[in-house]
Design an enzyme around this catalytic site. Structure first.
Site, PDB file in Angstrom:
ATOM      1  N   ASP A  80       0.850  -1.197   0.000  1.00 55.09           N
ATOM      2  CA  ASP A  80       0.000   0.000   0.000  1.00 55.09           C
ATOM      3  C   ASP A  80       0.889   1.251   0.000  1.00 55.09           C
ATOM      4  OD1 ASP A  80      -2.366   1.473   0.240  1.00 55.09           O
ATOM      5  OD2 ASP A  80      -2.351   1.382   2.437  1.00 55.09           O
ATOM      6  N   ASN A 251     -10.013   0.259  -0.589  1.00 55.24           N
ATOM      7  CA  ASN A 251      -9.049   0.241   0.517  1.00 55.24           C
ATOM      8  C   ASN A 251      -9.679   0.600   1.862  1.00 55.24           C
ATOM      9  OD1 ASN A 251      -7.205  -0.178  -1.500  1.00 55.24           O
ATOM     10  ND2 ASN A 251      -5.805   1.429  -0.856  1.00 55.24           N
ATOM     11  N   THR A 254      -8.925   2.295   8.398  1.00 52.97           N
ATOM     12  CA  THR A 254      -9.498   2.952   9.584  1.00 52.97           C
ATOM     13  C   THR A 254     -10.566   2.102  10.276  1.00 52.97           C
ATOM     14  OG1 THR A 254      -9.018   5.126   8.669  1.00 52.97           O
ATOM     15  CG2 THR A 254     -10.751   5.022  10.338  1.00 52.97           C
TER      16      THR A 254
HETATM   17  P1  13P Z   1      -9.286   4.522   5.261  1.00 51.81           P
HETATM   18  O1  13P Z   1      -8.515   5.489   6.122  1.00 51.81           O
HETATM   19  O2  13P Z   1     -10.580   5.133   4.815  1.00 51.81           O
HETATM   20  O3  13P Z   1      -9.487   3.215   5.899  1.00 51.81           O
HETATM   21  O4  13P Z   1      -8.421   4.300   3.915  1.00 51.81           O
HETATM   22  C1  13P Z   1      -7.323   3.420   3.922  1.00 51.81           C
HETATM   23  C2  13P Z   1      -6.513   3.499   2.661  1.00 51.81           C
HETATM   24  O5  13P Z   1      -6.861   4.125   1.681  1.00 51.81           O
HETATM   25  C3  13P Z   1      -5.240   2.756   2.665  1.00 51.81           C
HETATM   26  O6  13P Z   1      -4.541   2.931   1.474  1.00 51.81           O
HETATM   27  O1  G3H Z   2      -3.240   4.914   3.626  1.00 51.54           O
HETATM   28  C1  G3H Z   2      -2.605   4.622   4.635  1.00 51.54           C
HETATM   29  C2  G3H Z   2      -2.970   3.442   5.447  1.00 51.54           C
HETATM   30  O2  G3H Z   2      -4.046   3.751   6.294  1.00 51.54           O
HETATM   31  C3  G3H Z   2      -1.761   2.912   6.176  1.00 51.54           C
HETATM   32  O3  G3H Z   2      -1.381   3.732   7.223  1.00 51.54           O
HETATM   33  O4  G3H Z   2       1.052   4.196   6.891  1.00 51.54           O
HETATM   34  O5  G3H Z   2      -0.008   4.372   9.174  1.00 51.54           O
HETATM   35  O6  G3H Z   2       0.362   2.142   8.105  1.00 51.54           O
HETATM   36  P1  G3H Z   2       0.104   3.594   7.886  1.00 51.54           P
HETATM   37 ZN    ZN Z   3      -4.603   4.923   0.705  1.00 55.00          ZN
END
Ligand code: 13P
Ligand code: G3H
Ligand code: ZN
EC number: 4.1.2.13
Length: 305
Positions: A80, A251, A254
């Site tokens: 990600d 995705n 949260t």
């Molecule tokens: P949320 O914060 O809405 O869960 O999105 C997560 C996300 O886009 C991770 O790439």
């Molecule tokens: O988009 C980001 C994701 O919520 C991952 O978050 O970089 O704190 O692991 P993180």
């Molecule tokens: Zn994201």
């Protein structure tokens, strides 16, 4: 079975349903994601951010890979928000079957250049690639169209970007944003833009920032002593419509963060004498499974595996 992102997302785009790509940071989150997918016969993607790699490293990647290989439904392990070519390559070496190169903060030409480099290397190893065009961020409904256009993905540019990079799937800015505060009331999501981009392109589209921030979970978080302001996520109906228009990868991070903390807080409050970690992380896993199930039903991926 462990498969690539394309194996999961091409059928989703064709079948007009969405597949959840859930962030993991530990064993319990990974189990909740993959075991719920198996129970519901749903394909699923498990994603690790660079932060998750820093936290759990190869140990965590191996947990995901092992569960994925033994799973009876298709599972992909995805990077990600990969920030560089080196980061994407490192993930591929670790066993990831899908990587994101996020060069969306660069100008169009540099974004194309960086993305293309990753696509060429990843494709040589049979791994599929996500990239991003546009700027993610909450958009208020009342903002005038010209201002929205400055942030959100331009459909004509998306066509050029896909042609020039060979990316397998594309994250588009449609008004969603990361985190638990996506706007006041019902956060805005630009369905007409998704429909337009989908009509001009054939590849699966990706929505970041797609947590629903269920009010029931937020209330339980507060009731168990958690402190949170006016949290709001993407409404279920809005997300469902997005998948019908071409969003294939959805995705979610949260919602699982909130759910796991609710499980932990409730367990600790109900049993102040408890110090067996299984009695604390187990309930967290259960609440996450419920939230994942709800999301899979909203996205329409249940029964597709
Ligand atoms: P949320 O914060 O809405 O869960 O999105 C997560 C996300 O886009 C991770 O790439
Ligand atoms: O988009 C980001 C994701 O919520 C991952 O978050 O970089 O704190 O692991 P993180
Ligand atoms: Zn994201």
């Amino acid at each position: 079975m462990l498969v690539t992102g394309n194996d999961i997302l091409i059928p989703a785009r064709a079948g007009q349903y969405g597949v959840g790509s859930f962030n993991t940071n530990n064993m319990e989150i990974t189990q909740a994601i993959i075991h719920t997918a198996e129970r519901l016969r749903s394909p699923v993607m498990v994603q690790m951010s660079e932060g998750a790699i820093k936290y759990g490293g190869q140990d965590l990647a191996n947990i995901v890979i092992d569960l994925a290989k033994r799973a009876t439904v298709p599972v992909a392990l995805h990077l990600d928000h990969g920030s560089s070519y080196e980061s994407a390559l490192k993930a591929i070496k670790m066993g990831f079957t899908s990587v994101m190169i996020d060069a969306s903060h660069h100008g169009f030409e540099d974004n194309v250049k960086e993305t293309k480099r990753v696509v060429e290397a990843a494709h040589a190893m049979g791994i599929s690639v996500e990239s991003e065009l546009g700027r993610l961020g909450g958009i208020e409904e009342h903002i005038v169209v010209d201002e929205k256009d400055a942030f959100l993905t331009d459909p004509e540019e998306a066509v050029q970007f896909i042609e020039q990079t060979g990316t397998d799937y594309l994250a588009i800015a449609i008004g969603t944003s990361h985190g638990a505060f996506k706007g006041k009331g019902r956060p805005y999501i630009d369905h007409a833009r998704i429909e337009k981009i989908a009509s001009l392109t054939g590849i699966p589209l990706v929505a970041h920032g797609s947590s629903g921030v269920p009010q029931e979970i937020v209330e339980r978080f507060r009731a168990a002593g958690g402190q949170i302001g006016e949290a709001a996520g993407i409404a279920d109906e809005d997300l469902q419509r997005a998948t019908q228009f071409g969003i294939a990868k959805v995705n979610v991070d949260t919602d699982l963060r909130l759910a796991s903390t609710v499980g932990i807080r409730e367990a600790l409050t109900a049993n102040p004498k408890e110090f067996d970690p299984r009695k604390i992380f187990g309930p967290a896993r259960d609440v996450m499974s419920q939230v994942i199930e709800h999301k899979m039903r909203v996205l329409g991926s249940v029964g597709k595996a």
